[in-house]
Design a protein around this motif. Structure first.
Motif, PDB file in Angstrom:
ATOM      1  N   SER A 294      14.612   6.842  -8.578  1.00 53.94           N
ATOM      2  CA  SER A 294      14.205   5.702  -9.399  1.00 53.94           C
ATOM      3  C   SER A 294      12.748   5.879  -9.790  1.00 53.94           C
ATOM      4  N   ARG A 295      12.358   5.195 -10.845  1.00 53.07           N
ATOM      5  CA  ARG A 295      10.931   5.154 -11.200  1.00 53.07           C
ATOM      6  C   ARG A 295      10.385   3.793 -10.789  1.00 53.07           C
ATOM      7  N   LEU A 296       9.331   3.811 -10.016  1.00 51.55           N
ATOM      8  CA  LEU A 296       8.686   2.604  -9.513  1.00 51.55           C
ATOM      9  C   LEU A 296       7.402   2.361 -10.294  1.00 51.55           C
ATOM     10  N   PHE A 297       7.158   1.094 -10.626  1.00 51.72           N
ATOM     11  CA  PHE A 297       6.045   0.741 -11.500  1.00 51.72           C
ATOM     12  C   PHE A 297       5.111  -0.261 -10.831  1.00 51.72           C
ATOM     13  N   LEU A 298       3.853  -0.202 -11.215  1.00 54.26           N
ATOM     14  CA  LEU A 298       2.899  -1.276 -10.999  1.00 54.26           C
ATOM     15  C   LEU A 298       2.248  -1.557 -12.340  1.00 54.26           C
ATOM     16  N   THR A 299       2.109  -2.828 -12.690  1.00 55.55           N
ATOM     17  CA  THR A 299       1.472  -3.195 -13.950  1.00 55.55           C
ATOM     18  C   THR A 299       0.274  -4.088 -13.683  1.00 55.55           C
ATOM     19  N   VAL A 300      -0.750  -3.938 -14.496  1.00 52.43           N
ATOM     20  CA  VAL A 300      -1.936  -4.786 -14.454  1.00 52.43           C
ATOM     21  C   VAL A 300      -2.070  -5.438 -15.825  1.00 52.43           C
ATOM     22  N   GLU A 301      -1.812  -6.732 -15.883  1.00 53.10           N
ATOM     23  CA  GLU A 301      -1.915  -7.478 -17.140  1.00 53.10           C
ATOM     24  C   GLU A 301      -3.283  -8.146 -17.212  1.00 53.10           C
TER      25      GLU A 301
ATOM     26  N   VAL B  61       0.578 -13.867  -5.341  1.00 50.43           N
ATOM     27  CA  VAL B  61      -0.817 -13.472  -5.160  1.00 50.43           C
ATOM     28  C   VAL B  61      -1.200 -12.473  -6.242  1.00 50.43           C
ATOM     29  N   PHE B  62      -2.496 -12.299  -6.451  1.00 50.46           N
ATOM     30  CA  PHE B  62      -3.032 -11.394  -7.463  1.00 50.46           C
ATOM     31  C   PHE B  62      -2.491 -11.762  -8.850  1.00 50.46           C
ATOM     32  N   ALA B  63      -2.458 -13.049  -9.125  1.00 54.26           N
ATOM     33  CA  ALA B  63      -1.869 -13.542 -10.373  1.00 54.26           C
ATOM     34  C   ALA B  63      -2.851 -14.496 -11.053  1.00 54.26           C
ATOM     35  N   PHE B  64      -3.844 -13.936 -11.742  1.00 50.01           N
ATOM     36  CA  PHE B  64      -4.875 -14.719 -12.428  1.00 50.01           C
ATOM     37  C   PHE B  64      -5.504 -15.719 -11.456  1.00 50.01           C
ATOM     38  N   GLN B  65      -5.912 -15.232 -10.312  1.00 50.47           N
ATOM     39  CA  GLN B  65      -6.340 -16.108  -9.224  1.00 50.47           C
ATOM     40  C   GLN B  65      -7.723 -15.720  -8.712  1.00 50.47           C
ATOM     41  N   GLY B  66      -8.298 -16.630  -7.926  1.00 51.66           N
ATOM     42  CA  GLY B  66      -9.481 -16.310  -7.152  1.00 51.66           C
ATOM     43  C   GLY B  66     -10.810 -16.583  -7.808  1.00 51.66           C
ATOM     44  N   GLY B  67     -10.808 -17.072  -9.062  1.00 48.74           N
ATOM     45  CA  GLY B  67     -12.062 -17.383  -9.719  1.00 48.74           C
ATOM     46  C   GLY B  67     -12.718 -16.148 -10.321  1.00 48.74           C
ATOM     47  N   PRO B  68     -13.821 -16.345 -11.045  1.00 48.89           N
ATOM     48  CA  PRO B  68     -14.479 -15.247 -11.771  1.00 48.89           C
ATOM     49  C   PRO B  68     -15.337 -14.377 -10.859  1.00 48.89           C
TER      50      PRO B  68
ATOM     51  N   LEU C 195       1.480  -4.502  -1.301  1.00 53.04           N
ATOM     52  CA  LEU C 195       2.468  -5.471  -1.757  1.00 53.04           C
ATOM     53  C   LEU C 195       3.845  -5.056  -1.260  1.00 53.04           C
ATOM     54  N   ASP C 196       4.619  -6.008  -0.806  1.00 48.38           N
ATOM     55  CA  ASP C 196       5.982  -5.757  -0.374  1.00 48.38           C
ATOM     56  C   ASP C 196       6.897  -5.780  -1.596  1.00 48.38           C
ATOM     57  N   LEU C 197       7.519  -4.644  -1.878  1.00 51.25           N
ATOM     58  CA  LEU C 197       8.399  -4.518  -3.049  1.00 51.25           C
ATOM     59  C   LEU C 197       9.871  -4.474  -2.651  1.00 51.25           C
ATOM     60  N   THR C 198      10.199  -4.784  -1.413  1.00 50.32           N
ATOM     61  CA  THR C 198      11.569  -4.659  -0.928  1.00 50.32           C
ATOM     62  C   THR C 198      12.604  -5.329  -1.832  1.00 50.32           C
ATOM     63  N   PRO C 199      12.343  -6.529  -2.397  1.00 47.09           N
ATOM     64  CA  PRO C 199      13.373  -7.137  -3.264  1.00 47.09           C
ATOM     65  C   PRO C 199      13.767  -6.273  -4.456  1.00 47.09           C
ATOM     66  N   LEU C 200      12.886  -5.368  -4.905  1.00 52.67           N
ATOM     67  CA  LEU C 200      13.232  -4.514  -6.040  1.00 52.67           C
ATOM     68  C   LEU C 200      14.357  -3.545  -5.713  1.00 52.67           C
TER      69      LEU C 200
ATOM     70  N   ASP D  26      -9.766 -13.221 -11.816  1.00 53.48           N
ATOM     71  CA  ASP D  26      -8.895 -14.263 -12.346  1.00 53.48           C
ATOM     72  C   ASP D  26      -8.417 -13.951 -13.762  1.00 53.48           C
ATOM     73  N   ARG D  27      -8.756 -12.770 -14.274  1.00 52.25           N
ATOM     74  CA  ARG D  27      -8.297 -12.370 -15.607  1.00 52.25           C
ATOM     75  C   ARG D  27      -7.168 -11.350 -15.554  1.00 52.25           C
ATOM     76  N   ILE D  28      -6.683 -11.032 -14.370  1.00 47.15           N
ATOM     77  CA  ILE D  28      -5.620 -10.040 -14.268  1.00 47.15           C
ATOM     78  C   ILE D  28      -4.472 -10.549 -13.395  1.00 47.15           C
ATOM     79  N   ARG D  29      -3.291 -10.003 -13.664  1.00 46.88           N
ATOM     80  CA  ARG D  29      -2.104 -10.285 -12.860  1.00 46.88           C
ATOM     81  C   ARG D  29      -1.421  -8.966 -12.522  1.00 46.88           C
ATOM     82  N   ILE D  30      -1.064  -8.808 -11.247  1.00 47.57           N
ATOM     83  CA  ILE D  30      -0.381  -7.610 -10.773  1.00 47.57           C
ATOM     84  C   ILE D  30       1.112  -7.908 -10.673  1.00 47.57           C
ATOM     85  N   ARG D  31       1.909  -7.034 -11.244  1.00 46.08           N
ATOM     86  CA  ARG D  31       3.356  -7.124 -11.082  1.00 46.08           C
ATOM     87  C   ARG D  31       3.901  -5.735 -10.754  1.00 46.08           C
ATOM     88  N   ALA D  32       5.144  -5.684 -10.311  1.00 43.36           N
ATOM     89  CA  ALA D  32       5.781  -4.410  -9.982  1.00 43.36           C
ATOM     90  C   ALA D  32       7.161  -4.372 -10.608  1.00 43.36           C
TER      91      ALA D  32
END
Length: 698
Positions: free
Chosen positions: A426-433, A387-394, A411-416, A362-368
């Protein structure tokens, strides 16, 4: 193969002024079961009413329909001691039934059943007794899909914390999607007829009818639930005549029976044409004949092997009848039921395969993200996920200490691909905040790759492995690749001139992708800091506010333009925002305040689900003038009414600008996040920012 269709954006304009300390804005902008709040929800998440075309409604229908006897129905489930009724009512029954119907697939196999716990455990903070609205579950399925039970396993195995591991399982789940949700008001004769037509043949002549879901009280007592007397149709079965207040339970309508009846007023007759409730009106609330067949999630041991009847009039009663008494004289939340239209042939074109270790999920968020400039080390465009957005408890990523903290997911990235050029690198990214206040969170991005399914499958592998998650920062990982896909191209070069005050209708032309195309409007926004003084508490005191009616109506002295519409009335909500309809927000079981803002037409200076609506402690003022309208909140936190106070305001101007203003916040010692932003509720025009504590607004 189905292609993702980027929308065409027609430009409108308004500005936003933010007053006080400037805050970061996102690129795109316990044990307390939250009850269903009154809410207009022809828009629960801006859910539109089911559109009825001329001639679609049949006035003559069979007297009895039971779609639970249809092969597409998955059978009765038991939620056991988990607060998952919303997911069974909104996912495991209706989504499964409707997608099985489209695929002509039998519902009695695990490969055609869909878990309640998959979406629930993302948003329940790992708490067995924390319910989650099916509106959130639908958003997950719409954006990322849902695995079947063959991949997920039994719900009880996941418990209240388990997250599924295995990329292939996530990928297969991406094909099970939700296209649209519609509402059907059921408090009128027309609504009753519409729902019965849906249950009979989906209003389109289909050989199989549909199912619907709703939320209402879970109070089944001798006062509310009767046994149909001997000698009457369906004798000996359970019949609910009315609901209690507090819409804490989700249920699914699978059919109807026009012959079921009950003598409510004890006159020895069964009538639909007498005013039996004494309100001077003869309407659906007075019906003593006719009932829906309901599937519950308490197991086949309960009721009539998991089913019961509910009178047509039970769903038509007012959800809040003003009595304030705990009596069975209430209807369903929002006067609406909801029906689903799945997307049974969706194909993802671009995905991410992620292998991640982390000890407190619950301390991390995944984005692309994506960048057409491959030299860039940060993405030009970023996509977020429900989903995977500061979720799920400690908990560790799997949810189980015994399973370790390593999770492999997709994760489905089709909208990108809307931001990519076919055939070009293209350069494709995944970020962990990470947000880790005590610096005890730690983890590693073990492996990352991106998979292109637009033709022969290709995998673009991130060359870095074992990347440590940056403490209280953002970890970036990327790979380059070329995706060949059929991108939509707009053929219309220009639009005809618009004449104010006249209807405007023009068809845009496009090619590529797979029709039918979808279009959306985008509204550019200018955000700036101003130095307006924080207002005093003056003007009209707004009241009443209560758990069931947390809003008050305010008439505007001017027409306020917002996202292409003009409004002369707004509704001020005691939870720290305004809406432009009498929306009975927040959602039931609100666990994602930011998501609720994005999904509804609201302006929110500081929304928090923990604000108190105690009329003795809550104060809200509306000061109106021809030049501005200022709404001022002074709100405590629930349970701390004598120790906390949050002062903030919203100012609206006739030209469409609005200001957020912040005063003293005295919540020292409490950790409560402010959720600010605005949304047109259309899925395209919104900004939210939730990166600070309430006390930091002061």
């Amino acid at each position: 193969m189905k292609k993702q269709i980027p929308g065409i954006l027609v430009i409108l304009f308004f500005t936003l002024h933010a007053t006080g300390q400037q805050k970061p804005v996102t690129e795109n902008g316990g044990y307390y079961p939250r009850t269903m709040r009154l809410y207009d929800s022809v828009q629960a998440t801006r859910i539109p009413p089911l559109k009825i075309l001329p001639g679609q409604l049949k006035s003559t229908l069979p007297p009895y329909v039971n779609n639970a006897e249809n092969q597409y129905f998955p059978g009765i489930f038991d939620q056991h001691m988990f607060f998952t009724c919303q997911q069974y009512a909104g996912v495991s029954y209706p989504f499964a039934y409707e997608i099985n119907r489209l695929r002509n697939a039998p519902g009695n196999t695990d490969g055609n059943r869909y878990p309640a716990h998959y979406t629930w455990t993302f948003m329940n903070d790992g708490d067995q007794y924390k319910g989650v609205s099916y509106f959130y579950s639908w958003e997950v399925i719409r954006e990322q899909g849902i695995p079947d039970l063959a991949d997920f396993g039994p719900d009880t195995m996941a418990g209240n914390t388990g997250w599924m591991t295995g990329y292939d399982k996530y990928y297969r789940g991406m094909h099970n999607r939700l296209r649209q949700v519609f509402s059907i008001p059921v408090n009128t004769e027309e609504g009753l007829l519409t729902l019965k037509n849906w249950l009979y043949d989906h209003l389109d002549g289909s050989p199989a009818g549909g199912v619907a879901c709703y939320s209402a009280s879970a109070g089944f007592t001798a006062q509310s639930m009767k046994i149909i007397p001997a000698g009457l149709p369906e004798e000996g079965k359970n019949l609910l005549i009315a609901f209690y207040p507090d819409a804490t339970h989700g249920m699914t309508i699978v059919g109807y029976n026009d012959s079921v009846r009950y003598d409510l007023n004890g006159d020895g007759r069964f009538t639909n044409d007498l005013d039996i409730n004494g309100d001077g009106i003869v309407d659906l609330k007075d019906h003593e004949i006719g009932a829906y067949l309901i599937a519950n999630s308490y197991g086949s041991w309960w009721g009539d092997q998991g089913f019961f009847y509910a009178m047509y009039r039970a769903l038509a009663l007012d959800y809040d009848n003003g009595s304030g008494n705990w009596i069975p004289d209430y209807g369903v939340w929002n006067h609406c039921v909801y029906v689903l239209e799945p997307d049974s042939d969706y194909e993802p074109l671009l995905t991410a395969k992620v292998n991640l270790d982390y000890n407190y999920r619950d301390r991390i968020r995944i984005r692309a993200g994506i960048s057409t400039d491959t030299a860039q080390q940060i993405p030009q465009h970023v996509g977020e996920f429900p989903v995977f957005a500061f979720q799920g408890g400690p908990y560790p990523m799997t949810g189980f200490d015994s399973s370790g903290s390593r999770l492999e997911f997709g994760l489905d990235l089709t909208p990108l691909l809307s931001y990519a050029e076919p055939g070009k690198l293209s350069r494709l990214f995944l970020t962990v905040e990470e947000r880790d206040s005590d610096n005890s969170g730690h983890g590693t991005l073990n492996n990352l790759s991106f998979l292109d399914y637009s033709g022969a499958t290709k995998e673009f592998v991130c060359p870095r492995t074992g990347i440590p998650v940056v403490n209280n920062g953002t970890t970036f990982a990327s790979a380059t690749g070329t995706v060949n896909f059929d991108k939509v191209q707009v053929q219309t070069a220009s639009l005809p001139a618009f004449s104010p005050g006249q209807a405007y209708d023009f068809t845009l032309q496009a090619s590529g992708g797979t029709p039918p195309y979808s279009w959306s409007l985008v509204t550019p926004v200018t955000k700036m800091q101003t130095d307006s003084a924080f207002p005093a508490g003056s003007g009209q005191v707004l009241h009443p506010f209560s758990l069931y009616i947390p809003y008050a109506k305010v008439a505007l002295p001017f027409s306020f333009p917002f996202n292409g519409m003009k409004y002369d009335t707004l509704w001020v909500n005691a939870y720290g925002f305004i809406s432009f309809d009498p929306q009975m927000l927040p959602y039931p079981y609100t666990t994602d305040e930011e998501g609720m803002i994005r999904s509804n037409k609201v302006i929110s200076p500081a929304f928090n689900i923990n604000f108190s609506v105690d009329p003795q402690a809550t104060r809200i003022w509306a000061a109106t003038s021809p030049s501005a309208v200022t709404i001022r909140w002074k709100l405590p936190l629930t349970g701390y009414e004598n120790f906390s106070e949050n002062n903030f305001a919203l100012r609206l101007h006739p030209d469409g600008t609005f200001e957020f203003l912040y005063g003293p916040m005295t919540d020292e010692g409490f950790t409560c996040t402010a959720h600010s932003g605005f949304s047109a509720g259309d899925g395209s025009n919104w900004q939210t920012w939730t990166d600070w504590d309430l006390t930091e607004l002061a």
